[in-house]
Scaffold this active site. Structure first.
Site, PDB file in Angstrom:
ATOM      1  N   ASP A 103       0.864  -1.182   0.000  1.00  0.00           N
ATOM      2  CA  ASP A 103       0.000   0.000   0.000  1.00  0.00           C
ATOM      3  C   ASP A 103       0.903   1.236   0.000  1.00  0.00           C
ATOM      4  OD1 ASP A 103      -1.816  -2.085   0.463  1.00  0.00           O
ATOM      5  OD2 ASP A 103      -3.083  -0.845   1.748  1.00  0.00           O
ATOM      6  N   LYS A 167      -6.768   3.577  -3.244  1.00  0.00           N
ATOM      7  CA  LYS A 167      -7.196   3.581  -1.846  1.00  0.00           C
ATOM      8  C   LYS A 167      -7.349   5.020  -1.391  1.00  0.00           C
ATOM      9  CE  LYS A 167      -5.199   2.181   2.664  1.00  0.00           C
ATOM     10  NZ  LYS A 167      -4.097   1.410   3.296  1.00  0.00           N
ATOM     11  N   LYS A 199     -10.346   0.734  -2.429  1.00  0.00           N
ATOM     12  CA  LYS A 199     -10.233   0.475  -0.990  1.00  0.00           C
ATOM     13  C   LYS A 199     -10.493   1.751  -0.199  1.00  0.00           C
ATOM     14  CE  LYS A 199      -6.939  -1.074   2.588  1.00  0.00           C
ATOM     15  NZ  LYS A 199      -5.606  -1.669   2.857  1.00  0.00           N
TER      16      LYS A 199
END
Length: 258
Positions: A103, A167, A199
């Site tokens: 991430d 995300k 996300k």
């Protein structure tokens, strides 16, 4: 999932989509051990745990090589302003320790200053370090970008440079996941025509919260899109409420740190 799914059905779906997170500044090896245990529930595993890079090797040792629970970790986190070489080194080290997913916080402040190339360069370099097997999620920090045009542009840049997911947030700023940002990002995915996941992270604490995001995603992409390869929740506190709903207990609706 149908839009009329029961709370229990929706909670079961949310469980399978959850990146159970501990990115607290004071996280300890004992907390990671507990997180790994919580990730394997009596009702099935979460999709992944999301932890600091320094704990990846420990988590891999606990979960084993064939665990259905994936290990995600964060790089360039949370500031988004480390040099590219340092972030690539973080990434390769985490993958060597056993990370399945990275991430990455994009250099969002550079984007706010008009430097799109800094974003492209960062994502391109980390995408190369991830290779074809490690999932790359790009954190846009939408609460800081704020403007609709900036969020849309960040989404497009990340998708163009090979992100597997976009995300919303680190969970470390004042404004994290919002339905407005989710709408912009989910629409950007549709506009780009690539299979890219979404996300929301930070502030999703209850099954009722989860329903709002899942309904939005199903409306834009269809109910069949709601699967771990295209949708995740990043949260620390959501699991407790999911389990309460699945087990027929009262929704906890308790605030979470992430």
């Amino acid at each position: 999932m149908t839009l009329e799914a029961s709370n229990r059905q929706l909670a079961s779906l949310a469980l399978s989509l959850l990146d159970l997170t501990d990115l607290s500044d004071d996280c300890t090896p004992e907390a990671i051990e507990a997180l790994c245990a919580r990730a394997r529930t009596p009702h099935g595993p979460v999709a992944a745990i999301c932890i600091w890079p320094r704990f990846v090797a420990q988590a891999r040792g606990i979960l084993g090589a064939s665990s259905p629970v994936r290990i995600a970790t964060v790089v360039n986190f949370p500031s988004g302003d480390l040099p590219v070489d340092d972030v690539v080194a973080e990434t390769t080290g985490a993958i060597a320790d056993g990370a399945d997913e990275i991430d990455l916080v994009i250099p969002y402040r550079a984007l706010m200053a008009g430097d799109e190339e800094a974003v492209r360069e960062m994502i391109r370099a980390v995408r190369a370090a991830c290779g074809e097997t490690v999932v790359l999620k790009t954190i846009l920090e939408t609460g800081e970008l704020r403007e609709r045009g900036l969020i849309r542009n960040a989404s497009h840049l990340a998708i163009q440079e090979g992100a597997d997911f976009i995300k919303t947030s680190t969970g470390k700023v004042a404004v994290n996941a919002t339905l407005e940002a989710a709408d912009i990002m989910l629409t950007a995915i549709r506009e780009m025509g690539r299979r890219v996941g979404f996300k929301p992270a930070g502030g999703v604490r209850t099954v009722a919260d989860a329903r709002l995001y899942l309904t939005l995603a199903a409306t834009i992409h269809g109910p069949d899109w709601l699967m771990p390869s295209t949708f995740r929740f990043g949260a620390s506190g959501l699991l407790g409420d999911i389990l309460s709903v699945i087990e027929g207990r009262e929704s906890l609706a308790a605030p979470a740190a992430y």
